[in-house]
Design an enzyme around this catalytic site. Sequence first.
Site, PDB file in Angstrom:
ATOM      1  CB  SER A 148      -0.967  -0.037   1.187  1.00  0.00           C
ATOM      2  OG  SER A 148      -1.901   1.007   1.118  1.00  0.00           O
ATOM      3  CG  ASP A 298      -2.817   3.565  -2.264  1.00  0.00           C
ATOM      4  OD1 ASP A 298      -3.441   3.373  -3.329  1.00  0.00           O
ATOM      5  OD2 ASP A 298      -2.982   2.859  -1.248  1.00  0.00           O
ATOM      6  CG  ASP A 300      -2.544  -1.021  -3.206  1.00  0.00           C
ATOM      7  OD1 ASP A 300      -2.402   0.103  -2.705  1.00  0.00           O
ATOM      8  OD2 ASP A 300      -3.283  -1.890  -2.707  1.00  0.00           O
ATOM      9  CG  ASP A 302      -5.884   0.215  -1.560  1.00  0.00           C
ATOM     10  OD1 ASP A 302      -5.106   1.188  -1.502  1.00  0.00           O
ATOM     11  OD2 ASP A 302      -5.823  -0.743  -0.766  1.00  0.00           O
TER      12      ASP A 302
END
Length: 572
Positions: A148, A298, A300, A302
């Site tokens: 993340s 961010d 990734d 999400d």
Amino acid sequence: MVTPKIIEASKQWLTSTFDAETQKEIQDLIDNNPEELTDRFYKNMEFGTGGMRGVMGAGTNRINKYTLGKATQGLSDFLIQNNPNKELSTVIAYDCRHNSKEFAKVVADVFTANGIKVFLFDDLRTTPELSFAVRYLKADAGIVLTASHNPPEYNGYKVYGADGCQITPPNDGLIINEVNKVSFDKIKFNANEDLLTYIGEEVDNAFNQVSVDNGTFGEVDRSALKIVFTALHGTSIKSVPQVLNKAGFSDVHIVEEQAIPNGDFPTVKSPNPEEPEALEMATALANKINADILMGCDPDSDRLGIAVRDLDGNMKLLNGNQTMILMTDFLINQKKKAGKLNGTQFTATTIVSSEMVKVLADHYGIDTVITLTGFKWIGKAIADNPTKDFVGGGEESFGYMIGDFVRDKDAVTSCLLACEMAAHAKANGTTLYQQLLDIYIQHGYYKESLISITKKGMDGAAQIQQMIADFRANPVKEILGSPVKYVCDYEYSTKKNLITGKETTIDVPKSNVLIYHTEDGTKVCVRPSGTEPKIKFYFGVKGTLNSHDQAETVEAQLDQKIKDVIVALNLN
């Protein structure tokens, strides 16, 4: 001084079970760096209810080929035991972090070595697309290699079930048990390449289409909206611009310096769109071209951060709760306009998020499911309510999910929805910020904030546990002169009225969280992070807003109240 237990654990990594490079790294630590050796072996990298996240390197308390292999072997054992005589399959995605691609192949190898078919993305992809792909490909599980928004030295491993949601009870506990049974010498690393299939464009096209289907509403001039977008060196560059273009948003300006995926995240201190600093380059570009909205994701993809023009025309970063409030209100309104608001709808949020989500839902006559922190619980709420229509849901940590085609935070579709809302607002001669103020005028001005206290290492973990133990043993009786009415202890599933002494049961899974509610509407939540060496304190206060021109004054008053609460609780 290194303890005998640490020496014994580390020397096991000098055996033939581990490759020569790993053995050399451990031997060097034994010889030259006892402090680092202790940190790497004082505990095992925990496979928690959502997977693992940690610093990369050799050792039991690190992300590496062997800790990932152990987790995957345990998951393989679980899948095989619980699906006898079934041809099993998994989907694997990875982000831009160092070693993510290599780790993804290691994970794929362990699955195929266990006779499980693998669909592996041919390049980095977003977490929401992985969640979508699990159901699209009818797989039995999914894995995404990501940490993340953590610093560059981190990586991680998130596990998804066949429903595209991060694993939830009872399967999470059962998988953890299987992982804990695995010894490093029992991991099967010898891949069966015949069981590996690379995937890409077909899944991309399907995901992008369903994202557009769920993130756009009616006819509006989308070409009139001027957008700035930054990927912050992450995977969102693979999806967000494509989805915006497919939806008809043509005036999109990308921060080129941050468009190339890079695990060092060289232009930011942290690739976290919650931090204003991370969006400085996007803000500069937005001001240069007079953009209506800017967005950043961010690594990734999400989480998303959004900034819009305030009453003075300056770019203002919305917090996660404000974004969630705007999106929830817009989505419910769209249901209402389409004549589909019939009481079977529901929204979802978490115990640490704004109280205002339930206020909005109550206003429209629909239900709100309030879950523990984390989107796995929001995904579970969808599974637990199969006859109801899930509108959308989110949490304070800059995450939102529209509909149920993705069962995790979805910054791709949320970016599209943010632009859709802004386009509708612009067409109606207003802005998203003005619409937010209108909601505050109608329902009350709710303002939230968060502080995190970091305590690294073995001593830090003990300090964090002691801090929440102290709050539990000595509950706060009043905050800024307002008596605490309720103490909610999710570790013991109790809600106690401190004024009457009455105690009731909280009907959610147990979690190490304390929440205080005062008579004047102030809320304070204490929660150790499940993925970082931090203890987090969430604050919520409420005021009254009568007109747009009072917004700056009321917000300043609420911000000051939060600062006063922090001082009163000795957290400054």
